[in-house]
Design an enzyme around this catalytic site. Structure first.
Site, PDB file in Angstrom:
ATOM      1  N   LYS A 138       0.234 -64.238   8.021  1.00 12.91           N
ATOM      2  CA  LYS A 138       0.965 -63.970   6.785  1.00 12.91           C
ATOM      3  C   LYS A 138       0.564 -62.625   6.191  1.00 12.91           C
ATOM      4  O   LYS A 138       1.403 -61.817   5.791  1.00 12.91           O
ATOM      5  CB  LYS A 138       0.714 -65.116   5.794  1.00 12.91           C
ATOM      6  CG  LYS A 138       1.358 -64.949   4.428  1.00 12.91           C
ATOM      7  CD  LYS A 138       0.375 -64.454   3.373  1.00 12.91           C
ATOM      8  CE  LYS A 138      -0.789 -65.384   3.154  1.00 12.91           C
ATOM      9  NZ  LYS A 138      -1.672 -64.929   2.048  1.00 12.91           N
TER      10      LYS A 138
ATOM     11  N   LYS B 154      -5.802 -55.583  -1.078  1.00 10.72           N
ATOM     12  CA  LYS B 154      -6.101 -56.733  -0.223  1.00 10.72           C
ATOM     13  C   LYS B 154      -5.368 -56.624   1.113  1.00 10.72           C
ATOM     14  O   LYS B 154      -5.922 -56.950   2.173  1.00 10.72           O
ATOM     15  CB  LYS B 154      -5.711 -58.045  -0.920  1.00 10.72           C
ATOM     16  CG  LYS B 154      -5.909 -59.307  -0.069  1.00 10.72           C
ATOM     17  CD  LYS B 154      -7.352 -59.484   0.385  1.00 10.72           C
ATOM     18  CE  LYS B 154      -7.538 -60.608   1.404  1.00 10.72           C
ATOM     19  NZ  LYS B 154      -7.366 -61.956   0.858  1.00 10.72           N
TER      20      LYS B 154
END
Length: 300
Positions: A244, A176
């Site tokens: 993030k 991811k």
């Protein structure tokens, strides 16, 4: 398969992604009990036939499968650990599927802690954004044991189109992170092309259509083309979250000794956009950063 044969699901985290995903499980026949911090976010779940819980403990107590979808590692740790958390309240033998995008190490640590409670864990972050969640066409990258993955496969197939076991615990999160690197760099390239095309006086709609039909075409351009054309940056995936994620990938790459020269630049551009107050906008708002750098006036 009858509804009674399906596992009971607890869903923790009903935000932009979690809400439509939980509703897709209900549509697929699953019994879903949900918990999230904001009461109003439970309303769509109950309207779709789900059950609202007043606490994590209440949500997970009878669940065979617990799915979490929260913003980052601190939130995963907050809902997993402690007296009121998932590990203390889920039954032994339950399968915990964390679909949040967090650091690989957080996933590894969670799996180790859960094993001591007899709870199995898969890390299963997703790609596809809000539209992919709504349409149940997400790409789901999974880390964990093969047997647990096979058990969870019907759940994943109700949520996504591409479902792949990538390796041991933490592997889903690593893939991811790579996904978010590619997406951010792709959006940045598209944003630069848009400003270049407009400043050159080209018909932007026509240009993006023909570009998307060739080697420059991408899922990013398909999904974000209207955002660029209409300057519509309603969040499907917020800059704050991509910031993030870029932190995760740059830190993980440093740990393994991989150089990310272009990724590092885009990470800084994402950070600068956030510093200018655009953190709540969709990540296609990277266009605004390019416009500012190009001397264009950007609406507040």
């Amino acid at each position: 398969m009858s509804t009674t044969a399906l596992p009971k699901v607890a869903w923790i985290g009903l935000g932009i992604m979690g809400s439509p995903m939980a509703e897709n499980l209900i549509k697929a026949g699953y019994s879903v009990t949900g918990y999230t911090l904001e009461q109003e976010k439970l309303d769509p779940l109950t309207a779709s036939g789900g059950t609202a819980a007043a606490s994590i403990a209440e949500a997970v107590g009878e669940a065979d499968v617990v799915i979490t979808m929260v913003p980052a590692s601190p939130q995963v740790e907050a809902i997993a650990y402690g007296e009121d958390g998932i590990l203390e309240n889920a039954k032994s033998g339950a399968l915990l599927i964390d679909m949040s995008s967090i650091t690989p190490q957080t996933s590894i640590d969670l799996a180790k802690s859960a094993a001591g409670k007899g709870i199995r864990v898969l890390d299963a972050p997703v790609s596809g954004g809000e539209a992919g969640a709504i349409e149940a066409v997400l790409s789901i990258m999974v880390g964990g044991e093969q047997a647990d993955f096979e058990e969870a496969r019907p759940v994943f197939e109700a949520l996504g189109r591409t479902v792949v076991l990538c390796g041991r615990h933490g592997s889903g999160q690593t893939v991811k992170a790579a996904n978010q690197l590619i997406v951010a760099v792709n959006i940045q390239a598209c944003a630069e092309a848009v400003v270049f095309l407009e400043k050159s006086g080209v018909d932007l709609t026509a240009a993006l259509d023909v570009l998307n039909g060739g080697l420059a075409g991408s899922t990013v351009l398909t999904r974000k083309k209207d955002n660029f054309l209409k300057r519509d940056f309603k969040p499907g995936f917020r800059i704050d979250l991509h910031h993030k994620d870029m932190g995760i990938v740059t830190d993980a790459a440093r740990t393994v000794g991989a150089a990310l020269p272009v990724g590092a630049v885009v990470a800084q551009l994402v950070a600068s956009l956030r510093a200018q107050g655009d953190g709540g906008l969709d990540h296609s708002a990277l266009l605004r950063a390019v416009e500012r750098l190009s001397g264009q006036q950007v609406e507040a």
